[in-house]
Scaffold this motif. Structure first.
Motif, PDB file in Angstrom:
ATOM      1  N   VAL A 130       0.867  -1.184   0.000  1.00 18.64           N
ATOM      2  CA  VAL A 130       0.000   0.000   0.000  1.00 18.64           C
ATOM      3  C   VAL A 130       0.899   1.227   0.000  1.00 18.64           C
ATOM      4  O   VAL A 130       1.704   1.410   0.929  1.00 18.64           O
ATOM      5  N   ALA A 131       0.789   2.035  -1.055  1.00 18.63           N
ATOM      6  CA  ALA A 131       1.573   3.271  -1.176  1.00 18.63           C
ATOM      7  C   ALA A 131       3.068   3.032  -0.976  1.00 18.63           C
ATOM      8  O   ALA A 131       3.763   3.823  -0.340  1.00 18.63           O
ATOM      9  N   GLY A 132       3.563   1.915  -1.511  1.00 20.40           N
ATOM     10  CA  GLY A 132       4.993   1.624  -1.460  1.00 20.40           C
ATOM     11  C   GLY A 132       5.467   0.877  -0.235  1.00 20.40           C
ATOM     12  O   GLY A 132       6.601   0.405  -0.190  1.00 20.40           O
ATOM     13  N   HIS A 133       4.617   0.712   0.780  1.00 19.41           N
ATOM     14  CA  HIS A 133       4.967  -0.081   1.965  1.00 19.41           C
ATOM     15  C   HIS A 133       4.521  -1.526   1.702  1.00 19.41           C
ATOM     16  O   HIS A 133       3.354  -1.762   1.374  1.00 19.41           O
ATOM     17  N   TYR A 134       5.418  -2.474   1.847  1.00 18.10           N
ATOM     18  CA  TYR A 134       5.074  -3.823   1.432  1.00 18.10           C
ATOM     19  C   TYR A 134       5.417  -4.877   2.489  1.00 18.10           C
ATOM     20  O   TYR A 134       6.229  -4.657   3.389  1.00 18.10           O
ATOM     21  N   LYS A 135       4.754  -6.020   2.350  1.00 16.95           N
ATOM     22  CA  LYS A 135       5.089  -7.215   3.110  1.00 16.95           C
ATOM     23  C   LYS A 135       5.098  -8.394   2.152  1.00 16.95           C
ATOM     24  O   LYS A 135       4.297  -8.450   1.220  1.00 16.95           O
ATOM     25  N   ILE A 136       6.011  -9.324   2.409  1.00 13.66           N
ATOM     26  CA  ILE A 136       6.079 -10.519   1.579  1.00 13.66           C
ATOM     27  C   ILE A 136       5.425 -11.692   2.305  1.00 13.66           C
ATOM     28  O   ILE A 136       5.010 -11.577   3.462  1.00 13.66           O
ATOM     29  N   SER A 137       5.341 -12.809   1.605  1.00 19.12           N
ATOM     30  CA  SER A 137       4.613 -13.971   2.099  1.00 19.12           C
ATOM     31  C   SER A 137       5.036 -14.382   3.509  1.00 19.12           C
ATOM     32  O   SER A 137       4.197 -14.645   4.368  1.00 19.12           O
ATOM     33  N   GLU A 138       6.355 -14.407   3.759  1.00 18.89           N
ATOM     34  CA  GLU A 138       6.845 -14.849   5.067  1.00 18.89           C
ATOM     35  C   GLU A 138       6.366 -13.933   6.189  1.00 18.89           C
ATOM     36  O   GLU A 138       6.149 -14.378   7.318  1.00 18.89           O
ATOM     37  N   ASP A 139       6.196 -12.645   5.882  1.00 15.96           N
ATOM     38  CA  ASP A 139       5.744 -11.694   6.901  1.00 15.96           C
ATOM     39  C   ASP A 139       4.250 -11.816   7.179  1.00 15.96           C
ATOM     40  O   ASP A 139       3.769 -11.378   8.224  1.00 15.96           O
ATOM     41  N   LEU A 140       3.515 -12.389   6.233  1.00 15.82           N
ATOM     42  CA  LEU A 140       2.061 -12.419   6.332  1.00 15.82           C
ATOM     43  C   LEU A 140       1.519 -13.689   6.980  1.00 15.82           C
ATOM     44  O   LEU A 140       0.387 -13.698   7.483  1.00 15.82           O
ATOM     45  N   GLN A 141       2.304 -14.757   7.002  1.00 17.92           N
ATOM     46  CA  GLN A 141       1.753 -16.058   7.356  1.00 17.92           C
ATOM     47  C   GLN A 141       1.359 -16.187   8.825  1.00 17.92           C
ATOM     48  O   GLN A 141       0.598 -17.075   9.178  1.00 17.92           O
ATOM     49  N   GLY A 142       1.845 -15.309   9.666  1.00 16.43           N
ATOM     50  CA  GLY A 142       1.461 -15.408  11.070  1.00 16.43           C
ATOM     51  C   GLY A 142       0.221 -14.622  11.427  1.00 16.43           C
ATOM     52  O   GLY A 142      -0.200 -14.625  12.580  1.00 16.43           O
ATOM     53  N   ASN A 143      -0.401 -13.953  10.453  1.00  8.66           N
ATOM     54  CA  ASN A 143      -1.513 -13.069  10.779  1.00  8.66           C
ATOM     55  C   ASN A 143      -2.531 -13.051   9.644  1.00  8.66           C
ATOM     56  O   ASN A 143      -2.293 -12.427   8.604  1.00  8.66           O
ATOM     57  N   GLY A 144      -3.631 -13.762   9.832  1.00  5.13           N
ATOM     58  CA  GLY A 144      -4.699 -13.759   8.840  1.00  5.13           C
ATOM     59  C   GLY A 144      -4.443 -14.601   7.621  1.00  5.13           C
ATOM     60  O   GLY A 144      -5.156 -14.475   6.620  1.00  5.13           O
ATOM     61  N   TRP A 145      -3.444 -15.465   7.662  1.00  6.65           N
ATOM     62  CA  TRP A 145      -3.092 -16.287   6.503  1.00  6.65           C
ATOM     63  C   TRP A 145      -4.244 -17.229   6.161  1.00  6.65           C
ATOM     64  O   TRP A 145      -4.804 -17.885   7.020  1.00  6.65           O
ATOM     65  N   LYS A 146      -4.593 -17.261   4.889  1.00 10.56           N
ATOM     66  CA  LYS A 146      -5.691 -18.063   4.344  1.00 10.56           C
ATOM     67  C   LYS A 146      -7.042 -17.709   4.978  1.00 10.56           C
ATOM     68  O   LYS A 146      -7.938 -18.547   5.064  1.00 10.56           O
ATOM     69  N   GLU A 147      -7.170 -16.456   5.407  1.00  8.88           N
ATOM     70  CA  GLU A 147      -8.431 -15.950   5.943  1.00  8.88           C
ATOM     71  C   GLU A 147      -8.869 -14.728   5.144  1.00  8.88           C
ATOM     72  O   GLU A 147      -8.097 -14.146   4.382  1.00  8.88           O
ATOM     73  N   ALA A 148     -10.128 -14.340   5.312  1.00  9.27           N
ATOM     74  CA  ALA A 148     -10.642 -13.123   4.696  1.00  9.27           C
ATOM     75  C   ALA A 148     -10.156 -11.920   5.502  1.00  9.27           C
ATOM     76  O   ALA A 148     -10.424 -11.823   6.704  1.00  9.27           O
ATOM     77  N   VAL A 149      -9.427 -11.010   4.854  1.00 11.84           N
ATOM     78  CA  VAL A 149      -8.789  -9.913   5.579  1.00 11.84           C
ATOM     79  C   VAL A 149      -8.864  -8.622   4.772  1.00 11.84           C
ATOM     80  O   VAL A 149      -9.171  -8.617   3.577  1.00 11.84           O
ATOM     81  N   GLN A 150      -8.554  -7.532   5.458  1.00 12.08           N
ATOM     82  CA  GLN A 150      -8.255  -6.264   4.807  1.00 12.08           C
ATOM     83  C   GLN A 150      -6.870  -5.823   5.244  1.00 12.08           C
ATOM     84  O   GLN A 150      -6.438  -6.104   6.373  1.00 12.08           O
ATOM     85  N   ILE A 151      -6.168  -5.136   4.353  1.00 12.94           N
ATOM     86  CA  ILE A 151      -4.797  -4.700   4.600  1.00 12.94           C
ATOM     87  C   ILE A 151      -4.744  -3.202   4.378  1.00 12.94           C
ATOM     88  O   ILE A 151      -5.179  -2.699   3.337  1.00 12.94           O
TER      89      ILE A 151
ATOM     90  N   LEU B 107      -2.656   0.797   5.735  1.00 14.34           N
ATOM     91  CA  LEU B 107      -1.538   1.459   6.396  1.00 14.34           C
ATOM     92  C   LEU B 107      -1.979   2.094   7.700  1.00 14.34           C
ATOM     93  O   LEU B 107      -3.045   2.705   7.776  1.00 14.34           O
ATOM     94  N   SER B 108      -1.140   1.948   8.728  1.00 16.73           N
ATOM     95  CA  SER B 108      -1.356   2.630   9.989  1.00 16.73           C
ATOM     96  C   SER B 108       0.002   3.067  10.515  1.00 16.73           C
ATOM     97  O   SER B 108       0.836   2.230  10.870  1.00 16.73           O
ATOM     98  N   GLU B 109       0.247   4.370  10.499  1.00 17.75           N
ATOM     99  CA  GLU B 109       1.523   4.936  10.959  1.00 17.75           C
ATOM    100  C   GLU B 109       2.709   4.285  10.235  1.00 17.75           C
ATOM    101  O   GLU B 109       3.662   3.821  10.859  1.00 17.75           O
ATOM    102  N   ASP B 110       2.600   4.242   8.903  1.00 17.44           N
ATOM    103  CA  ASP B 110       3.655   3.718   8.024  1.00 17.44           C
ATOM    104  C   ASP B 110       3.874   2.218   8.159  1.00 17.44           C
ATOM    105  O   ASP B 110       4.897   1.700   7.693  1.00 17.44           O
ATOM    106  N   LEU B 111       2.956   1.506   8.802  1.00 15.54           N
ATOM    107  CA  LEU B 111       3.055   0.057   8.914  1.00 15.54           C
ATOM    108  C   LEU B 111       1.841  -0.590   8.273  1.00 15.54           C
ATOM    109  O   LEU B 111       0.714  -0.107   8.415  1.00 15.54           O
ATOM    110  N   LEU B 112       2.058  -1.700   7.575  1.00 12.26           N
ATOM    111  CA  LEU B 112       0.950  -2.446   7.004  1.00 12.26           C
ATOM    112  C   LEU B 112       0.293  -3.285   8.090  1.00 12.26           C
ATOM    113  O   LEU B 112       0.967  -4.050   8.786  1.00 12.26           O
ATOM    114  N   VAL B 113      -1.017  -3.148   8.211  1.00 13.13           N
ATOM    115  CA  VAL B 113      -1.760  -3.853   9.230  1.00 13.13           C
ATOM    116  C   VAL B 113      -2.782  -4.769   8.555  1.00 13.13           C
ATOM    117  O   VAL B 113      -3.518  -4.333   7.656  1.00 13.13           O
TER     118      VAL B 113
END
Length: 246
Positions: A210-231, A233-239
Motif C-alpha cells: 500500500v503506497a509503497g509499503h510492502y510485506k512478503i509472504s513470510e511476513d504475512l503467514q502469522g496473521n490472517g493467513w488463508k483468511e478473509a482480511v483487509q490490509i 496502512l497505519s503509521e507507516d506500517l501495514l496492518v
C-alpha cells in the motif's frame, strides 16, 4: 519515399502523460558496503518484485554526511542487482547538485513546490485519496487473473471476481478487492494513496503493498493467513485485520 511519410506520420515521437508505478528507497545514510548488504537482504525476501524495477532515492530523512553520498557507487550497486535508479526526491541543494552530476532526474520532496500527492498535508491527502476511490470508475475483472498476467488501473479501484494466481500482479491507484484467494502480488495506492486498502477472501499472497509499503509472504503467514482480511496502512506500517463476516 519512406513508409512513415506515406502513412501521414510527420514526427518521430509524441509526448504524452504517463502513470508509472515507482518504488522509493528512503535513504538515511550511505555506506557502500552496508548499503549493498542491506540491498541483498531486501532482494532475497522478494527477488521477483525487485528485478528491473525503476527506483527513486528519497532524501527527506537523510542524516549522513554529504561527502559520503556517492551516487555513482549507489547506482552501480543497484545495477549489479538489476535495479535501475532513475532519480532523487527531496534533499538539499548540495545533494541535488550531486544527483544532477550523476545524471539523475530530480523530483520535489516534501514541502517543495510540485511535490507528489503522497507528500500533501495529511487532511488534504486523505481527502484526495478518498476522492480517487469514490469518483474514478473501478475496473472489474470477471475472470481469474493467471500467472504472468498484470492488471494495472492507474486511476481507481480494481475488483477481481475470482482468484489471483501466484505469479500474477494487480496494481491500482485506489483499493484492490479480490473475491477469491489472493496468491499473487497486490499493490494498492500506487500513486501514493495511503488511504488505499486491499481486501481479499483468502490471504495467500506473494507480496502486498500500500503506497509503497510492502510485506512478503513470510511476513504475512502469522496473521490472517488463508483468511478473509483487509490490509491497510497505519503509521507507516501495514496492518492485516480480519473481515467481519457478520
Amino acid at each position: 519515399m519512406s513508409d512513415t511519410a506515406t502513412s501521414g506520420v510527420t514526427h518521430s515521437f509524441q509526448l504524452k502523460s504517463a502513470n508509472v508505478s515507482l518504488t522509493a528507497l528512503e535513504l538515511y545514510f550511505f555506506d557502500d558496503a552496508q548499503f549493498e548488504a542491506d540491498l541483498r537482504d531486501k532482494i532475497s525476501q522478494a527477488p521477483g518484485f525487485f528485478k528491473d524495477i525503476p527506483l527513486v532515492i528519497t532524501l527527506d530523512r537523510y542524516e549522513g554526511i554529504d561527502s559520503e553520498l556517492d551516487f555513482f557507487k549507489l547506482i552501480g550497486t543497484c545495477r549489479r542487482h538489476h535495479i535501475h535508479v532513475i532519480g532523487v526526491r527531496g534533499g538539499t541543494d548540495d545533494q541535488r547538485r550531486l544527483a544532477r552530476g550523476a545524471s539523475l532526474a530530480l523530483f520535489p520532496g516534501q514541502g517543495q513546490r510540485g511535490a507528489p500527492q503522497a507528500a500533501a498535508e495529511p487532511d488534504t491527502a486523505t481527502a484526495e485519496a478518498e476522492a480517487v476511490s469514490t469518483t474514478a470508475p473501478a475496473r472489474v475483472i470477471s475472470q481469474p487473473v493467471r500467472s504472468g498476467q498484470q492488471i494495472h488501473c492507474p486511476d481507481g479501484d480494481v475488483v477481481v471476481l475470482g482468484p489471483v494466481q501466484a505469479g500474477a500482479e494487480i496494481l491500482a491507484a485506489g483499493n484492490i478487492h479480490v473475491y477469491g484467494p489472493l496468491r499473487g502480488r497486490a499493490l494498492a495506492g500506487i500513486q501514493g494513496n495511503e488511504a488505499a486498502r486491499i481486501f481479499c477472501q483468502s490471504l495467500e499472497a506473494e507480496l502486498v503493498s500500500v503506497a509503497g509499503h510492502y510485506k512478503i509472504s513470510e511476513d504475512l503467514q502469522g496473521n490472517g493467513w488463508k483468511e478473509a482480511v483487509q490490509i491497510q496502512l497505519s503509521e507507516d506500517l501495514l496492518v492485516v485485520t480480519p473481515l467481519n463476516r457478520g
